[in-house]
Design an enzyme around this catalytic site. Structure first.
Site, PDB file in Angstrom:
ATOM      1  N   GLY A 134       3.714  14.118  -7.376  1.00 37.52           N
ATOM      2  CA  GLY A 134       3.458  12.784  -6.873  1.00 37.52           C
ATOM      3  C   GLY A 134       4.177  12.541  -5.563  1.00 37.52           C
ATOM      4  O   GLY A 134       5.105  13.271  -5.193  1.00 37.52           O
ATOM      5  N   CYS A 135       3.772  11.500  -4.856  1.00 39.30           N
ATOM      6  CA  CYS A 135       4.342  11.234  -3.529  1.00 39.30           C
ATOM      7  C   CYS A 135       5.788  10.754  -3.605  1.00 39.30           C
ATOM      8  O   CYS A 135       6.679  11.310  -2.944  1.00 39.30           O
ATOM      9  CB  CYS A 135       3.466  10.249  -2.762  1.00 39.30           C
ATOM     10  N   PHE A 136       6.060   9.716  -4.412  1.00 39.65           N
ATOM     11  CA  PHE A 136       7.443   9.286  -4.605  1.00 39.65           C
ATOM     12  C   PHE A 136       8.276  10.438  -5.170  1.00 39.65           C
ATOM     13  O   PHE A 136       9.430  10.646  -4.773  1.00 39.65           O
ATOM     14  CB  PHE A 136       7.511   8.100  -5.566  1.00 39.65           C
TER      15      PHE A 136
END
Length: 324
Positions: A134-136
């Site tokens: 995921g990005c976070f």
């Protein structure tokens, strides 16, 4: 040439994948699948590709492609793979959260490797199936992995991170609408964000007694990028911390340790993660910045593809930021 297929090509991550793969010297796009836009040119969904390509969306996938990227909503990748079969030689890179956690990593005899190259590069090079982070999760893990690897993450960690509106996907919602988002900042999912699971699994794989991670995600009034700040107790000096990070990322072409404070524009439109370290008394502040659509999604997916096919890790990804 590696023949690539994209499932779910009308969204933000699909558009970025198309943009990258069109310029990749050793990859050819075989198809871009979309149930809602089949028959229409990809430029109807991605105006930045007008004049760049005449590829059209299709409602059919080719099961014999070398690699397929799944750019579907969370929970839809597993459903798609149940209903659509690919060759045993087709490598799969999933950009959703369906297979990221260990408990979900085995699906119909397919074992998905967690695709953070800075952590699992060797495993990725041998993998047929990869779960893109995921990005976070990418921004936060890259900020903390060197401390966990050195067993220096025993205390609680506090993370505050802000993301652009593209992190919410292409579909409009109350909090992604321009009138609400512009000139506005807000938090959401405090301490319960879905990316915490994969972050904690990675940290625990390096340090079993790592402290509790307290994560507060924020919505920013910009379109793309993640700017994260993390702080925790650290007894050593700043130079010791810098040496630790530089050593850990010595063979990571897209993770840079900056001597100066960083800002978001340095990484937007790139596959880079920039990290800065700051020591205040007994607290170490780690700042990391990435483009949520590239290093946080499509760029990292291509980075994983390069590793899986034995290509140069940076191939097709030497993108420059536009600072001004």
């Amino acid at each position: 040439m590696v023949k690539a297929g994209i499932i779910g090509g009308s969204g933000y991550t699909g558009g970025e994948l198309i943009r990258i793969l069109l310029q990749h010297p050793q990859t050819a796009i075989d198809f871009v699948y979309s149930t809602t836009k089949a028959g229409k040119k990809v430029s109807t969904a991605h105006a930045d590709l007008m004049g760049v390509t005449d590829i059209a969306f299709t409602g059919k996938s080719n099961p014999e492609v070398d690699v397929v990227f799944l750019c579907l909503g969370h929970g839809n990748s597993s459903k798609f793979l149940q209903e659509n079969r690919f060759s045993k030689n087709t490598k799969i890179i999933d950009l959703s959260n369906d297979f990221r956690l260990k408990k979900d990593s085995v699906f119909e005899h397919k074992e998905f490797v967690y695709g953070l190259p800075e952590l699992n590069k060797t495993k990725i090079t041998k993998a047929n199936y990869v779960a893109n982070p995921g990005c976070f999760a990418t921004a936060i893990q890259l900020a903390l992995l060197p401390l966990a690897a050195a067993k220096l993450l025993a205390n609680d960690v506090h993370v505050n991170a802000v993301t652009g509106s593209t992190g919410a996907g292409v579909s409009l919602s109350a909090t992604s609408h321009f009138s609400w988002r512009n000139n506005n900042v807000s938090w959401y999912k405090p301490f319960t964000h879905q990316h915490l699971g994969e972050i904690n699994e990675s940290l625990k794989s390096l340090q079993t007694d790592s402290g509790t991670l307290h994560f507060l995600p924020n919505r920013g009034n910009f379109t793309r990028g993640i700017f994260a700040t993390a702080y925790t107790a650290f007894e050593g000096g700043l130079n010791e911390a810098v040496d630790l990070y530089q050593s850990f990322y010595a063979n990571a072409p897209f993770t840079q340790i900056s001597q100066e404070p960083i800002h978001l524009k340095q990484v937007v439109n790139t596959n880079q993660c920039h990290i800065h370290l700051y020591k205040h008394e007994e607290t170490l502040l780690v700042t990391s910045a990435i483009d949520n659509l590239l290093k946080g999604a499509s760029g990292q997916a291509v980075q994983n593809m390069n590793l899986m096919f034995g290509m140069n890790e940076s191939l097709g990804l030497l993108l420059k930021a536009g600072v001004f």
